[in-house]
Design a protein around this motif. Structure first.
Motif, short mmCIF file in Angstrom:
data_model
loop_
_atom_site.label_atom_id
_atom_site.label_comp_id
_atom_site.label_asym_id
_atom_site.label_seq_id
_atom_site.Cartn_x
_atom_site.Cartn_y
_atom_site.Cartn_z
N ILE A 66 -5.93 -83.48 -2.11
CA ILE A 66 -5.37 -82.31 -2.72
C ILE A 66 -5.00 -82.17 -4.20
CG2 ILE A 66 -2.61 -81.27 -2.69
CD1 ILE A 66 -2.33 -82.54 0.38
N ARG A 67 -4.88 -83.38 -4.77
CA ARG A 67 -4.62 -83.28 -6.31
C ARG A 67 -6.20 -82.98 -6.99
NH1 ARG A 67 -0.95 -87.87 -5.96
NH2 ARG A 67 1.21 -86.70 -5.89
N LYS A 68 -7.33 -83.61 -6.57
CA LYS A 68 -8.58 -83.37 -6.82
C LYS A 68 -8.76 -81.86 -6.78
CE LYS A 68 -13.33 -84.98 -6.63
NZ LYS A 68 -14.07 -85.94 -5.82
N GLN A 69 -8.61 -81.41 -5.58
CA GLN A 69 -8.94 -79.92 -5.44
C GLN A 69 -8.08 -79.13 -6.47
OE1 GLN A 69 -11.35 -78.85 -3.45
NE2 GLN A 69 -10.84 -76.70 -4.18
N TRP A 70 -6.73 -79.32 -6.71
CA TRP A 70 -5.86 -78.61 -7.40
C TRP A 70 -6.58 -78.48 -9.12
CZ3 TRP A 70 -0.58 -80.88 -6.17
CH2 TRP A 70 -0.07 -80.18 -5.08
N PHE A 71 -6.83 -79.94 -9.33
CA PHE A 71 -7.63 -80.14 -10.81
C PHE A 71 -8.88 -79.12 -10.79
CE2 PHE A 71 -10.39 -81.97 -13.73
CZ PHE A 71 -9.78 -81.94 -14.81
N LYS A 72 -9.70 -79.34 -9.78
CA LYS A 72 -11.10 -78.52 -9.88
C LYS A 72 -10.89 -77.13 -10.05
CE LYS A 72 -14.46 -81.47 -7.52
NZ LYS A 72 -15.52 -81.56 -6.57
N GLU A 73 -9.86 -76.76 -9.17
CA GLU A 73 -9.65 -75.10 -9.34
C GLU A 73 -8.85 -74.72 -10.48
OE1 GLU A 73 -6.97 -74.38 -6.03
OE2 GLU A 73 -8.57 -74.66 -4.33
N SER A 74 -8.02 -75.45 -11.17
CA SER A 74 -7.30 -74.90 -12.46
C SER A 74 -8.59 -75.44 -13.56
CB SER A 74 -6.11 -75.86 -12.69
OG SER A 74 -6.58 -77.09 -12.86
N TRP A 75 -9.06 -76.35 -13.48
CA TRP A 75 -10.22 -76.64 -14.64
C TRP A 75 -11.27 -75.40 -14.44
CZ3 TRP A 75 -10.19 -78.69 -19.10
CH2 TRP A 75 -11.53 -78.79 -19.64
N ALA A 76 -11.81 -75.19 -13.28
CA ALA A 76 -12.67 -74.08 -13.06
C ALA A 76 -12.11 -73.04 -13.83
CB ALA A 76 -12.98 -73.84 -11.75
N GLN A 77 -11.02 -72.32 -13.52
CA GLN A 77 -10.26 -71.22 -14.33
C GLN A 77 -10.36 -71.53 -15.78
OE1 GLN A 77 -6.90 -70.45 -12.49
NE2 GLN A 77 -7.67 -69.49 -10.77
N ILE A 78 -9.93 -72.56 -16.38
CA ILE A 78 -9.63 -73.09 -17.92
C ILE A 78 -11.21 -72.83 -18.40
CG2 ILE A 78 -9.28 -74.80 -19.50
CD1 ILE A 78 -7.09 -75.58 -17.31
N SER A 79 -12.23 -73.30 -17.63
CA SER A 79 -13.39 -73.51 -18.52
C SER A 79 -14.49 -72.53 -17.85
CB SER A 79 -13.89 -75.06 -18.11
OG SER A 79 -14.17 -74.97 -16.74
N GLU A 80 -14.09 -71.24 -17.43
CA GLU A 80 -15.04 -70.61 -16.90
C GLU A 80 -15.89 -69.90 -17.81
OE1 GLU A 80 -13.23 -67.19 -14.82
OE2 GLU A 80 -11.64 -67.06 -16.11
N ASN A 81 -15.40 -69.58 -19.34
CA ASN A 81 -16.20 -68.94 -20.47
C ASN A 81 -16.84 -69.90 -21.19
OD1 ASN A 81 -15.63 -66.35 -19.28
ND2 ASN A 81 -13.77 -66.57 -20.29
N LEU A 82 -16.68 -71.26 -20.89
CA LEU A 82 -17.24 -72.42 -21.95
C LEU A 82 -18.79 -72.48 -21.35
CD1 LEU A 82 -14.45 -75.09 -22.27
CD2 LEU A 82 -15.12 -73.20 -23.93
N PRO A 83 -19.68 -72.95 -22.24
CA PRO A 83 -20.97 -73.44 -21.84
C PRO A 83 -20.85 -74.66 -21.23
CG PRO A 83 -20.68 -73.47 -24.31
CD PRO A 83 -19.42 -72.67 -23.70
N PRO A 84 -21.82 -75.27 -20.35
CA PRO A 84 -21.76 -76.48 -19.97
C PRO A 84 -21.60 -77.63 -20.61
CG PRO A 84 -23.46 -75.04 -18.61
CD PRO A 84 -23.04 -74.49 -19.83
N LYS A 85 -22.40 -77.69 -21.89
CA LYS A 85 -22.23 -78.95 -22.62
C LYS A 85 -20.75 -79.02 -23.27
CE LYS A 85 -27.18 -79.31 -23.86
NZ LYS A 85 -27.85 -79.01 -24.73
N LYS A 86 -20.02 -77.77 -23.59
CA LYS A 86 -18.92 -77.95 -23.91
C LYS A 86 -17.97 -78.11 -23.38
CE LYS A 86 -16.24 -76.51 -27.70
NZ LYS A 86 -16.24 -77.44 -28.88
N VAL A 87 -17.85 -78.13 -21.92
CA VAL A 87 -16.94 -78.38 -20.95
C VAL A 87 -17.04 -80.04 -20.88
CG1 VAL A 87 -16.64 -78.50 -18.20
CG2 VAL A 87 -17.27 -76.40 -19.52
N LYS A 88 -17.89 -80.70 -20.95
CA LYS A 88 -18.17 -82.15 -20.98
C LYS A 88 -17.28 -82.53 -22.33
CE LYS A 88 -21.70 -82.96 -17.93
NZ LYS A 88 -22.98 -83.71 -17.67
N GLU A 89 -17.68 -82.22 -23.34
CA GLU A 89 -17.05 -82.51 -24.65
C GLU A 89 -15.60 -82.26 -24.47
OE1 GLU A 89 -18.82 -80.32 -27.95
OE2 GLU A 89 -20.90 -81.05 -27.35
N VAL A 90 -14.97 -81.14 -24.05
CA VAL A 90 -13.59 -81.01 -24.07
C VAL A 90 -13.13 -81.79 -23.04
CG1 VAL A 90 -11.79 -79.23 -23.27
CG2 VAL A 90 -13.87 -78.31 -24.44
N LEU A 91 -13.58 -82.49 -22.06
CA LEU A 91 -13.12 -83.28 -21.03
C LEU A 91 -12.94 -84.50 -21.73
CD1 LEU A 91 -14.74 -82.70 -17.63
CD2 LEU A 91 -12.24 -82.43 -18.17
#
Length: 115
Positions: A66-91
């Motif tokens: 449940i917590r993993k799914q919550w994080f994935k959903e919220s992170w997808a919304q946060i990072s939807e406009n970021l390029p893939p390389k930038k997503v890993k850097e932000v993480l």
């Protein structure tokens, strides 16, 4: 067993420390003797113990999913406009470690343990 001695008899903090220390020591000693019996093979785990452990494991796995799914959903919304390389850097900047980035798959490890 340890001997307990007080410097001041009316000190409430010392009394509470004494009782908390005593009970934690007693609980630890009790668990240690139980673990020693299991290690030596003199005490076998009962069916109820196994069922209880399996139920706790399954409840924890459910919460983890449940917590993993919550994080994935919220992170997808946060990072939807970021390029893939930038997503890993932000993480990495946020010190967030996901299972995928750590190359860990708990689902397969837990199913192997269960069988």
């Amino acid at each position: 067993m340890k001997r307990w001695r007080f410097e001041k008899k009316n000190n409430f903090e010392e009394l509470t420390f004494f009782f908390s220390s005593f009970f934690s020591f007693y609980k630890n000693e009790k668990l240690e003797t139980r673990l020693q019996g299991i290690r030596n093979g003199t005490r076998k785990l009962t069916v109820e113990d196994k069922k209880r452990a399996d139920a706790k494991l399954e409840a924890n796995r459910k919460q983890w999913r449940i917590r993993k799914q919550w994080f994935k959903e919220s992170w997808a919304q946060i990072s939807e406009n970021l390029p893939p390389k930038k997503v890993k850097e932000v993480l990495e900047d946020l010190c967030v470690e996901t299972d995928e980035l750590a190359n860990v798959c708990y689902e397969t490890q837990l199913t192997e343990l269960m069988n």
